[in-house]
Write an enzyme that holds these catalytic residues in place. Structure first.
Site, mmCIF file in Angstrom:
data_model
loop_
_atom_site.group_PDB
_atom_site.id
_atom_site.type_symbol
_atom_site.label_atom_id
_atom_site.label_comp_id
_atom_site.label_asym_id
_atom_site.label_seq_id
_atom_site.Cartn_x
_atom_site.Cartn_y
_atom_site.Cartn_z
ATOM 1 N N CYS A 6 1.350 -1.028 -0.368
ATOM 2 C CA CYS A 6 0.339 0.188 -0.061
ATOM 3 C C CYS A 6 0.237 1.316 0.097
ATOM 4 C CB CYS A 6 -0.656 0.541 1.248
ATOM 5 S SG CYS A 6 -2.575 -1.215 0.899
ATOM 6 N N ASP A 29 10.819 -7.188 -8.590
ATOM 7 C CA ASP A 29 11.294 -7.901 -6.991
ATOM 8 C C ASP A 29 12.557 -6.969 -6.678
ATOM 9 O OD1 ASP A 29 9.274 -10.006 -5.617
ATOM 10 O OD2 ASP A 29 11.366 -9.402 -4.949
ATOM 11 N N HIS A 96 -1.088 -8.371 1.465
ATOM 12 C CA HIS A 96 -1.436 -7.931 0.194
ATOM 13 C C HIS A 96 -1.424 -8.721 -1.319
ATOM 14 C CE1 HIS A 96 -1.891 -4.231 -1.727
ATOM 15 N NE2 HIS A 96 -2.503 -4.514 -2.930
ATOM 16 N N HIS A 98 -0.585 -10.218 -4.603
ATOM 17 C CA HIS A 98 0.153 -10.008 -5.862
ATOM 18 C C HIS A 98 0.629 -11.198 -6.180
ATOM 19 C CE1 HIS A 98 2.276 -10.820 -2.000
ATOM 20 N NE2 HIS A 98 3.356 -11.194 -2.776
HETATM 21 P P1 5GP Z 1 5.308 -13.137 -0.840
HETATM 22 O O1 5GP Z 1 6.811 -13.943 -0.097
HETATM 23 O O2 5GP Z 1 4.352 -12.912 0.060
HETATM 24 O O3 5GP Z 1 5.227 -13.934 -2.197
HETATM 25 O O4 5GP Z 1 6.224 -12.398 -2.178
HETATM 26 C C1 5GP Z 1 6.682 -11.622 -1.252
HETATM 27 C C2 5GP Z 1 7.369 -10.232 -2.641
HETATM 28 O O5 5GP Z 1 7.750 -9.413 -1.693
HETATM 29 C C3 5GP Z 1 9.029 -10.800 -1.956
HETATM 30 O O6 5GP Z 1 9.547 -11.794 -3.367
HETATM 31 C C4 5GP Z 1 9.406 -9.564 -1.762
HETATM 32 O O7 5GP Z 1 10.911 -10.038 -2.527
HETATM 33 C C5 5GP Z 1 9.046 -8.002 -2.542
HETATM 34 N N1 5GP Z 1 9.510 -7.341 -1.804
HETATM 35 C C6 5GP Z 1 9.178 -6.818 0.189
HETATM 36 N N2 5GP Z 1 9.240 -6.004 -0.529
HETATM 37 C C7 5GP Z 1 9.364 -4.775 -1.315
HETATM 38 C C8 5GP Z 1 10.404 -4.126 -1.379
HETATM 39 O O8 5GP Z 1 9.408 -3.006 -0.749
HETATM 40 N N3 5GP Z 1 9.500 -3.459 -2.840
HETATM 41 C C9 5GP Z 1 9.798 -4.083 -3.807
HETATM 42 N N4 5GP Z 1 10.125 -3.896 -5.014
HETATM 43 N N5 5GP Z 1 9.451 -5.913 -3.812
HETATM 44 C C10 5GP Z 1 9.402 -6.281 -1.939
HETATM 45 ZN ZN ZN Z 2 -1.671 -2.700 1.442
#
Ligand code: 5GP
Ligand code: ZN
Length: 112
Positions: A6, A29, A96, A98
């Site tokens: 967000c 990412d 959130h 994604h």
């Molecule tokens: P999940 O583990 O929830 O499936 O994926 C979260 C993803 O968000 C991870 O691949 C992580 O590298 C990425 N991520 C987390 N924080 C940030 C951020 O501040 N900026 C960006 N661009 N990616 C982020």
């Molecule tokens: Zn959010």
């Protein structure tokens, strides 16, 4: 709400933004796991597809269709993978919704 995505959507936290419209953003990412690793993030906050409304479903279909139109300019012309981690077993770290978009190279045949 203390949600990193967000904050990125509001511009309060910087990101490498590749695409934005009224429904979603696509960013790089921060910790890429493939040559190209993007995140498609719907703007409305909800945790996962488990928590989506009928309107969210409509929006998500539009987002995925737009992604299909953007593949060449995102460098994904050779193919790609879409994945969404859900909950603890799915190793979701940001609550959130994604979608990870991975490509730019031949990916592993293994999914998990
Ligand atoms: P999940 O583990 O929830 O499936 O994926 C979260 C993803 O968000 C991870 O691949 C992580 O590298 C990425 N991520 C987390 N924080 C940030 C951020 O501040 N900026 C960006 N661009 N990616 C982020
Ligand atoms: Zn959010």
């Amino acid at each position: 709400m203390d949600c990193i995505f967000c904050k990125i959507i509001k511009g309060e936290v910087p990101s490498s933004l590749l695409y934005e419209d009224e429904y979603m953003i696509i960013i790089k990412d921060i910790s890429p796991q493939a040559d190209k690793h993007y995140l498609l993030i719907p703007k409305r906050h909800y945790q996962s597809i488990v928590h989506m409304s009928g309107y969210d479903a409509f929006v998500l279909a539009k987002c995925l269709r737009k992604l299909g139109e953007l593949t060449e300019e995102l460098g994904l012309g050779g193919g790609f993978r879409i994945a969404s981690n859900v909950g603890e077993n799915g190793c979701q770290s940001v609550p959130h919704l994604h979608f990870h978009i991975l490509g730019g190279e031949k990916l592993s045949e293994k999914m998990g």
